[in-house]
Design an enzyme around this catalytic site. Structure first.
Site, PDB file in Angstrom:
ATOM      1  N   HIS A 142       4.783   0.136  -0.171  1.00 54.60           N
ATOM      2  CA  HIS A 142       5.532  -0.676   0.791  1.00 54.60           C
ATOM      3  C   HIS A 142       4.651  -1.766   1.390  1.00 54.60           C
ATOM      4  O   HIS A 142       3.418  -1.735   1.250  1.00 54.60           O
ATOM      5  CB  HIS A 142       6.143   0.217   1.878  1.00 54.60           C
ATOM      6  CG  HIS A 142       5.125   1.038   2.644  1.00 54.60           C
ATOM      7  ND1 HIS A 142       4.477   2.137   2.103  1.00 54.60           N
ATOM      8  CD2 HIS A 142       4.630   0.911   3.898  1.00 54.60           C
ATOM      9  CE1 HIS A 142       3.646   2.641   2.987  1.00 54.60           C
ATOM     10  NE2 HIS A 142       3.716   1.905   4.093  1.00 54.60           N
TER      11      HIS A 142
ATOM     12  N   HIS B  53       0.846  -1.198   0.000  1.00 58.19           N
ATOM     13  CA  HIS B  53       0.000   0.000   0.000  1.00 58.19           C
ATOM     14  C   HIS B  53       0.881   1.247   0.000  1.00 58.19           C
ATOM     15  O   HIS B  53       2.083   1.156   0.258  1.00 58.19           O
ATOM     16  CB  HIS B  53      -0.883   0.031   1.261  1.00 58.19           C
ATOM     17  CG  HIS B  53      -0.075   0.192   2.520  1.00 58.19           C
ATOM     18  ND1 HIS B  53       0.668  -0.834   3.070  1.00 58.19           N
ATOM     19  CD2 HIS B  53       0.144   1.268   3.319  1.00 58.19           C
ATOM     20  CE1 HIS B  53       1.296  -0.407   4.139  1.00 58.19           C
ATOM     21  NE2 HIS B  53       1.014   0.871   4.319  1.00 58.19           N
TER      22      HIS B  53
HETATM   23  C1  OGA Z   1       1.737   0.621   8.018  1.00 59.58           C
HETATM   24  C2  OGA Z   1       3.017   0.078   7.539  1.00 59.58           C
HETATM   25  C3  OGA Z   1       5.096  -1.048   7.964  1.00 59.58           C
HETATM   26  C4  OGA Z   1       5.874  -1.650   9.073  1.00 59.58           C
HETATM   27  O1  OGA Z   1       1.320   0.239   9.122  1.00 59.58           O
HETATM   28  O2  OGA Z   1       1.149   1.463   7.294  1.00 59.58           O
HETATM   29  O3  OGA Z   1       3.326   0.286   6.406  1.00 59.58           O
HETATM   30  O4  OGA Z   1       7.103  -1.662   8.953  1.00 59.58           O
HETATM   31  N1  OGA Z   1       3.801  -0.610   8.378  1.00 59.58           N
HETATM   32  O5  OGA Z   1       5.310  -2.106  10.052  1.00 59.58           O
HETATM   33 NI    NI Z   2       2.280   2.001   5.593  1.00 55.53          NI
END
Ligand code: OGA
Ligand code: NI
Length: 338
Positions: free
Chosen positions: A280, A224
């Site tokens: 990511h 996302h």
């Molecule tokens: C989120 C996310 C990444 C992580 O919660 O939006 O991208 O490293 N988390 O936990």
């Molecule tokens: Ni995130």
């Protein structure tokens, strides 16, 4: 019926080598198949100390390049004392290690329109798939928007640790906005102003990823971009964050006490596409619990965000619509066109 928490499922799956089918990703998402292994490329690390070790022009250049090419970078020498970060991590971990019924006291109310509270997933996923993660969301700044009902009372030091982190984080956020603003050729103050100045809302999420018997098949948080302006994330020592660049998924390496800065959708929009919101996801671990503490810096719901007027013109038309942040969020959560 209570919502089933991943932490409980993980506990029951401990001695198995399988996971419930709803956690098994489609092949084109499975981390074992889709991650780059042994790749030398690494996300940029920027020293934002301003202690003379780097001159500001150089820092602006590095931040702007990282925000354009990766949408994500780590910052060191950011000025938040190690102890403040350690305390934030300690109290969050203690909360998640409480008996289940104590955590459920903070569960997000079923009829709530806000994301605040303890919970198991935010977005409905395609084909009913689930991420291997539980979370706690609550606002930490400004004081006028805080709902203390979602702040754990146990451990007792939870409140003070979170207040201290929120207090220190503002200077980092201000500095990042300034550097990013200068990197677009704007005045230092213009980016923060455009996203609401001191009305920006700091929304903390704690992600809790329990050990997973099949980390090759599952994901924590699925791919996302964040809806925020910037997201500033503290991880624990267990790696798991991955970023997508040039068609590949790269691991973000763990640097003790560094902060991981994500460019969110609102800064991509404001910069008219010069800075990229980072795509990511997170993977999980077979033996150990991964945790992370992202803070989403969000405009207030009624604020209109669009490409900055100084960045658009006849030869550079706006690439994004200008709209209220709450409308942006509504469209994104409901998978409607922006
Ligand atoms: C989120 C996310 C990444 C992580 O919660 O939006 O991208 O490293 N988390 O936990
Ligand atoms: Ni995130």
């Amino acid at each position: 019926m209570e919502v089933e928490r991943v932490q409980s499922i993980a506990y029951l799956s401990k001695c198995m080598d399988t996971i419930p089918v709803e956690f098994i990703r489609a092949e084109n998402e499975q981390p074992a198949i889709t991650s780059v292994h042994g790749e030398v490329l690494e996300v940029p690390v920027v020293n934002i100390g301003g202690d003379g070790s780097e001159d500001e022009e150089n820092v602006v250049r590095m931040v702007a390049e990282a925000a354009s090419k990766w949408g994500l970078f780590q910052v060191v020498n950011h000025g938040i004392p190690d102890e403040v970060i350690e305390n934030l991590q300690r109290v969050g971990k203690e909360f998640f290690e409480l008996p289940q019924e104590e955590k459920e006291v903070y569960a997000k109310p079923l009829d709530s329109k806000s994301v605040e509270g303890y919970g198991t997933k935010l977005q409905k996923e395609v084909e009913g798939k689930k991420g291997w993660v539980d979370h706690l969301f609550h606002k930490i700044w400004p004081p006028s928007v805080i709902n203390y009902q979602f702040w754990p009372k146990n451990p007792h030091s939870y409140r003070v640790a979170n207040e201290e982190y929120a207090e220190k984080l503002q200077a980092v956020a201000d500095k990042l906005f300034k550097l990013l603003s200068l990197g677009l050729g704007l005045e230092g103050h213009e980016m923060k102003e455009a996203v609401g100045g001191d009305d920006l809302i700091y929304l903390l999420k704690i992600n809790y990823y329990p050990p997973c018997p099949r980390p090759d098949l599952a994901l924590g948080v699925v791919a996302h971009t964040d809806m925020s302006t910037l997201t500033i994330l503290v991880p624990n020592e267990v790696p798991g964050l991955q970023v997508f660049k040039d068609d590949h998924w790269y691991d973000v390496k763990y640097i003790p006490n560094a902060l991981i800065v994500h460019i969110g959708d609102q800064i991509e929009i404001l910069s008219n596409g010069k800075y990229k919101a980072v795509y990511h996801r997170s993977t999980v671990n077979k033996e150990t619990t991964r945790m992370s503490w992202p803070v989403f810096l969000e405009p207030s719901p009624e604020l209109e965000v669009g490409p900055h007027p100084k960045l658009v013109g006849d030869d550079n038309p706006p690439k994004y619509k200008t709209k209220k942040y709450k409308e942006y969020v509504y469209c994104k959560l409901n998978k409607l066109p922006q």
